[in-house]
Design an enzyme around this catalytic site. Structure first.
Site, PDB file in Angstrom:
ATOM      1  N   ASP A 193      -1.800   6.560   6.572  1.00 34.17           N
ATOM      2  CA  ASP A 193      -2.968   5.733   6.046  1.00 34.17           C
ATOM      3  C   ASP A 193      -3.247   4.713   6.974  1.00 34.17           C
ATOM      4  O   ASP A 193      -2.518   3.658   7.616  1.00 34.17           O
ATOM      5  CB  ASP A 193      -2.043   4.908   4.878  1.00 34.17           C
ATOM      6  CG  ASP A 193      -3.079   3.742   4.275  1.00 34.17           C
ATOM      7  OD1 ASP A 193      -4.088   3.484   4.737  1.00 34.17           O
ATOM      8  OD2 ASP A 193      -2.859   2.926   3.291  1.00 34.17           O
TER       9      ASP A 193
ATOM     10  N   LYS B 192     -13.479  -1.553   6.393  1.00 29.29           N
ATOM     11  CA  LYS B 192     -12.775  -2.348   7.559  1.00 29.29           C
ATOM     12  C   LYS B 192     -13.271  -1.970   8.758  1.00 29.29           C
ATOM     13  O   LYS B 192     -14.365  -2.670   9.212  1.00 29.29           O
ATOM     14  CB  LYS B 192     -11.250  -2.138   7.209  1.00 29.29           C
ATOM     15  CG  LYS B 192     -10.736  -2.725   5.776  1.00 29.29           C
ATOM     16  CD  LYS B 192      -9.163  -2.463   5.912  1.00 29.29           C
ATOM     17  CE  LYS B 192      -8.748  -2.238   4.532  1.00 29.29           C
ATOM     18  NZ  LYS B 192      -8.957  -3.584   3.618  1.00 29.29           N
TER      19      LYS B 192
ATOM     20  N   TRP C  80       0.765  -1.361   0.013  1.00 32.99           N
ATOM     21  CA  TRP C  80       0.006   0.033   0.103  1.00 32.99           C
ATOM     22  C   TRP C  80       0.790   1.314   0.080  1.00 32.99           C
ATOM     23  O   TRP C  80       0.498   2.349  -0.424  1.00 32.99           O
ATOM     24  CB  TRP C  80      -0.914  -0.107   1.021  1.00 32.99           C
ATOM     25  CG  TRP C  80      -1.980  -1.067   1.042  1.00 32.99           C
ATOM     26  CD1 TRP C  80      -2.077  -2.318   1.499  1.00 32.99           C
ATOM     27  CD2 TRP C  80      -2.983  -1.133  -0.190  1.00 32.99           C
ATOM     28  NE1 TRP C  80      -3.201  -2.968   1.219  1.00 32.99           N
ATOM     29  CE2 TRP C  80      -3.680  -2.556   0.091  1.00 32.99           C
ATOM     30  CE3 TRP C  80      -3.412  -0.303  -1.067  1.00 32.99           C
ATOM     31  CZ2 TRP C  80      -4.791  -2.881  -0.696  1.00 32.99           C
ATOM     32  CZ3 TRP C  80      -4.396  -0.646  -1.969  1.00 32.99           C
ATOM     33  CH2 TRP C  80      -4.988  -2.007  -1.683  1.00 32.99           C
TER      34      TRP C  80
HETATM   35  N1  PMP Z   1      -4.221   1.143   2.135  1.00 29.50           N
HETATM   36  C1  PMP Z   1      -4.534  -0.072   3.108  1.00 29.50           C
HETATM   37  C2  PMP Z   1      -3.828  -0.057   4.194  1.00 29.50           C
HETATM   38  C3  PMP Z   1      -5.200  -0.885   2.685  1.00 29.50           C
HETATM   39  O1  PMP Z   1      -5.518  -2.279   3.168  1.00 29.50           O
HETATM   40  C4  PMP Z   1      -6.225  -0.687   1.607  1.00 29.50           C
HETATM   41  C5  PMP Z   1      -7.413  -1.618   1.044  1.00 29.50           C
HETATM   42  N2  PMP Z   1      -7.498  -2.838   1.485  1.00 29.50           N
HETATM   43  C6  PMP Z   1      -6.063   0.560   0.908  1.00 29.50           C
HETATM   44  C7  PMP Z   1      -5.148   1.440   1.541  1.00 29.50           C
HETATM   45  C8  PMP Z   1      -6.741   1.106  -0.527  1.00 29.50           C
HETATM   46  O2  PMP Z   1      -8.064   1.336  -0.121  1.00 29.50           O
HETATM   47  P1  PMP Z   1      -9.350   1.497  -0.988  1.00 29.50           P
HETATM   48  O3  PMP Z   1      -9.503   0.241  -1.660  1.00 29.50           O
HETATM   49  O4  PMP Z   1     -10.503   1.827  -0.109  1.00 29.50           O
HETATM   50  O5  PMP Z   1      -8.941   2.324  -2.030  1.00 29.50           O
END
Ligand code: PMP
Length: 366
Positions: A178, A202, A109
């Site tokens: 994040d 989540k 991420w």
């Molecule tokens: N950051 C983290 C730590 C994640 O776990 C996720 C999704 N699993 C995201 C960002 C991306 O989130 P989204 O799909 O809502 O854009």
């Protein structure tokens, strides 16, 4: 077959996201979809400009502030586009080609966030965990900050590898976090941050809505002349209602905030999350059969990653777990193995049932 609760036919959901939500909130939403606040109209059908939804947004923000003790120095907004859009919005608002931000690269991420930041400014990799396959969170001696970064970016919980910062990185610079997969799972030191964000799906609610908390004096430094949807200041000025907002997602987040407040707040969440994680890590450490993926000092309380002795047994584990009403345990395709996600709403009984299943499975297959 185990049943998730005495009163329902639901099974235990260990999925990484979209993920389990609090039962009380789901039941309230069932009623409010039909008729919210005795208005004779459901939450999905109301205009966002009307008094019912206005109140929903005001309460969601007020309860969010209570949950994390967020002062007036910070703006709280609800956005669309998920955490992924925040990867871009943050550098778009705060970087220019002559400015630098420090990024702590701890997994898949942060990699995506770094890619987006490079489109708008300079990225200094203050830490790069690629060589260790992201098996741990760096200690202070592994991090090299640049002289004067606009902000220091980190991913607080690495959903895929199963590592989590035990405390925010030690630096005098403002942080951008994040917190997609661990927001409101424990107390947070908001004041060390310029921006914190987490999409729904989540701990916060369904997908479609993203909570963004921004320090107001930092916002004063933001770039002008951005597309309005991507301009934090405009979104703050318009109270998250620049255009038609994701009403249901924000409504549901509001229910989740009330649920957190009624269940011991962030301290209560942290206590239960620690207990649930301990049950699963004890099941791993207590047997020669399972192997943990993350280094012990960096283990995530939200996403427990582990393996059985081989891939065939991993697959058998996932299939037999599902037969026992334990769902969503397959590891991410990039890591393999198994992953148990233990978000706020996963009941303690779910963690107990998984720990018991793990012990039984190891005994039969070891
Ligand atoms: N950051 C983290 C730590 C994640 O776990 C996720 C999704 N699993 C995201 C960002 C991306 O989130 P989204 O799909 O809502 O854009």
């Amino acid at each position: 077959m185990t049943t998730a609760t005495a009163t329902s036919t639901r099974i235990f959901n260990f999925a990484p996201g979209p993920a389990v939500l609090p039962e009380q909130c789901l039941k309230q939403a069932q009623q409010d979809i039909w008729n919210i606040a005795d208005s004779g109209i459901g939450v999905l059908e109301h205009s966002h400009r009307g008094s019912v939804i206005k109140k929903v947004f005001e309460e969601a923000e007020a309860d969010c502030r209570k949950v994390a003790n967020i002062s007036d120095d910070y703006a709280v907004i609800f956005q669309q586009g998920g955490s992924t859009l925040q990867f871009a919005m943050c550098p778009m608002n705060f970087l220019t080609p002559d400015k630098t931000a420090d990024y702590l690269h701890t997994g898949a991420w942060s990699k995506k966030a770094i890619r987006e930041a490079k489109l708008f400014g300079n990225v200094h990799l203050a830490y790069d965990g690629t060589g260790d396959n992201f098996d741990h969170i760096p200690g202070p001696d592994e991090i090299n900050y640049s002289a004067n970064p606009e902000y220091v970016y980190y991913c607080d919980n690495n959903t895929i590898f199963g590592t989590e910062w035990s405390a925010p990185p030690q630096t005098d610079h403002l942080l951008v976090a994040d917190m997609c997969s661990n927001m409101f799972s424990r107390p947070i030191d908001i004041n060390r941050h310029a921006v914190l964000f987490a999409s729904g799906q989540k701990n916060l609610g369904p997908s479609g809505g993203t909570l963004v908390i921004i320090r107001k004096d930092f916002l004063e430094k933001a770039n002008a002349d951005l597309p309005v949807m991507l301009d934090y200041q405009t979104q703050v000025d318009k109270g998250s209602m620049l255009n038609t907002p994701p009403v249901f997602a924000v409504y549901f987040m509001g229910l989740v905030f009330k649920w957190i407040l009624a269940n011991g707040g962030l301290k209560g969440m942290a206590k239960r999350n620690d207990e649930k994680a301990k049950l699963i890590y004890d099941a791993i450490d207590g047997s020669d059969f399972y192997q943990a993926v993350a280094r012990p000092d960096s283990r995530s309380r939200m996403n427990v990653t582990f393996r059985t002795p081989n891939e065939d047994l991993d697959a058998k584990f996932v299939a037999e777990a599902l037969e026992n009403d334990l769902s969503g345990l397959k590891g991410h395709r990039s890591v393999g193995g198994l992953r148990a996600s233990l978000y706020n709403a996963l009941p303690m009984d779910g963690a107990k049932a998984l720990a018991q299943f793990m012990a039984d499975f190891a005994q039969k297959n070891g």
